[in-house]
Write an enzyme that holds these catalytic residues in place. Sequence first.
Site, PDB file in Angstrom:
ATOM      1  N   GLU A   1      56.502 -71.164  15.026  1.00  0.00           N
ATOM      2  CA  GLU A   1      56.971 -69.450  14.465  1.00  0.00           C
ATOM      3  C   GLU A   1      55.593 -68.330  15.020  1.00  0.00           C
ATOM      4  O   GLU A   1      56.058 -67.370  14.818  1.00  0.00           O
ATOM      5  CB  GLU A   1      56.355 -69.494  13.154  1.00  0.00           C
ATOM      6  CG  GLU A   1      57.050 -70.673  12.223  1.00  0.00           C
ATOM      7  CD  GLU A   1      57.477 -72.559  11.836  1.00  0.00           C
ATOM      8  OE1 GLU A   1      56.508 -72.718  12.804  1.00  0.00           O
ATOM      9  OE2 GLU A   1      58.617 -72.456  11.943  1.00  0.00           O
TER      10      GLU A   1
ATOM     11  N   HIS B   1      58.872 -75.426   0.767  1.00  0.00           N
ATOM     12  CA  HIS B   1      60.589 -74.685   0.762  1.00  0.00           C
ATOM     13  C   HIS B   1      60.862 -74.024  -0.176  1.00  0.00           C
ATOM     14  O   HIS B   1      61.866 -73.725  -0.961  1.00  0.00           O
ATOM     15  CB  HIS B   1      61.609 -75.563   1.039  1.00  0.00           C
ATOM     16  CG  HIS B   1      61.665 -76.217   2.249  1.00  0.00           C
ATOM     17  ND1 HIS B   1      60.526 -77.479   2.430  1.00  0.00           N
ATOM     18  CD2 HIS B   1      61.727 -76.614   3.655  1.00  0.00           C
ATOM     19  CE1 HIS B   1      60.495 -77.838   3.822  1.00  0.00           C
ATOM     20  NE2 HIS B   1      61.412 -77.148   4.369  1.00  0.00           N
TER      21      HIS B   1
END
Lengths: 315, 320
Positions: free
Chosen positions: B56, B125
């Site tokens: 990321e 999530h």
Amino acid sequence: MYAGMLRVRLFEERVRELFAGGRIPGFLHTSVGQEAIAVGTAAALRPDDYVLSTHRGHGHLVAKGGALRGLMAELYGKATGICHGKGGTMHIADVSVGYLGANGVLAAGCVLAPGVALSIRHRKSGQVVVAFFGDGAANRGPFHEGVNLAALWSLPVVFVCENNRWASTTAHRRSAAGGAIAARAAGYGIPGESVDGNDVLAVHAAVARAAARAREGAGPSLLEAHTIRWVGHFEGDPQAYRGKDEVAEGRARDPIARLAARLRESARLDDAGAERIRAGVVAEIDDAVAYAEASPLPEPHDALADLYAHYPWRD
Amino acid sequence: MDFGEALNLALREEMRRDGRVYCIGEDIVLGVPFGVTKGLVEEFGPERVLDAPISEAAIVGSAMGAAMTGLVPVVDMHFADFVTCAMDEVANQIAKSRYMFGGQVDCPLVLRMPYGIGRSGGGHHSNSVEAWFINIPGLKICIPSTPADARGLLKTAIRDPDPVLVFEHRGLYRMPGEVPAEETLVPLGVAEVKRPGRDVTVIATARLVHESLEAARRLAEEGIAVEVVDPRSLVPLDRDTLAASVRHTHRVVIAEEGPMRGGTGGWLAWVVMEECFDDLDAPIVRVAGPNVPVPFSPPLEAFVTPKADDVVAAVRQVVK
């Protein structure tokens, strides 16, 4: 390169004096003793190549050709600084010479570099981007992520580690497993080379090889340039963590004196020539200091400008 | 056309318009898991639809490097929760690039942030993280609630010279809606009244817009007319539309999905007070999640999910 190193050295020494005299605010990290890496690298690059720098980045900018006036005025926090006083020593950029920013966060440039390289590839411009970082930064995730991505996509990046043995006040041997940073290149399948960072010709040669490889599309390289910091991590650092012998070793390996000796041996430099070069550099620095001193401070409300492309903005 | 298809359309339109626009992210060639980037590689090729390693910091950091030197990256964050792995790049690098460098560079990039609660995504999530970013000067933030807004806002975000975060609630991806046949841009900083009403203003974003519309339908049966206002972008914020609504209704509920403490609703409530405190006839009531992470088990998840019932209760409280 002799003049270039002297330019960095005398600039940094002047900045230290000005900081001690209270003319420059903030925290200051100078690169005295490490000039060969900045200058050897910049001399191996094209003027339009990019550099991503570090918290100890004045030398990289001076070597890349940044105008001393705008740089000095920025260190003073003046309105005429290249970043209008918004960046200062650790967050300065001069995009006109491809210097895409010093950085207050270690290894940050290692992940910016692959994107700069994607842009280079898109434009087919044949440029390269150099990401400087220190031995301490090599233990951060972005170093590994950036090297992996650049290697994976064969991007035109040259990663240059300036190993000055100290991550702030923590010794390299106490922070880096495996010792050599250059050896980490093997894990990513790219060339890793260790060079004497106090030998400007060695640095130049290594960067030139890496840059040529990058321009050919063969991908990135990792160079580890060993050097010695003559000064503290920051100005005012009492340096209780290291002995005086290390600085003495650094001075004995002074990159400027070493190049001068070689130039004198081959009769390419004499006393008159050295004095002429020094006088030219001093005059340039004097001019930059005078410019910074005479420049106005920013208007306080200018703190609100430059945030977005359009000003004034609205919350 | 559903919300995800509308985003896909926006990406296609902008990539056709401007060769500098490219997409980068994890699993975006196949468009996993939400399908937004599906099929782009067939039209634009792997040079402009980049499947990145799970890195990321490098995905987001490289986007800034590219944006500063002439490209227009559109980053797919996969799940907005994972932005923590690139928080330095967003908060210290991207947000400050123009400012610290005294305006020398543009940083025209988009971070697409699939976020939100639902289907037992669990703690890593499911989070609504938009509040983290309104506290970072230099970013722009939009948060569409309909397919038309999603397409129009993403297109505007891609054309903006500054970094824009587009929060896409993953519970909305399959929601259908009208999308104009012609190319339509939705400007940043322009709110929309999704349902007019004279009694109470409900300011809501993304999924909570739909929960609030459901609440408004139920309350209408009791004779309470709710006006639902969707800011659509949080930075910049359309203060005028919010204030105009409040001057008309005099009562305000602010609804969001994330935790109450430090949520975007706190900022919006302050803006309402600054703009029109004297017009308020009752204290502002906020609807938000409790101050816990999002749990996994369906009844636990349902418990922490703000919904129409909560908006109904809040409206009853302000009209009491």
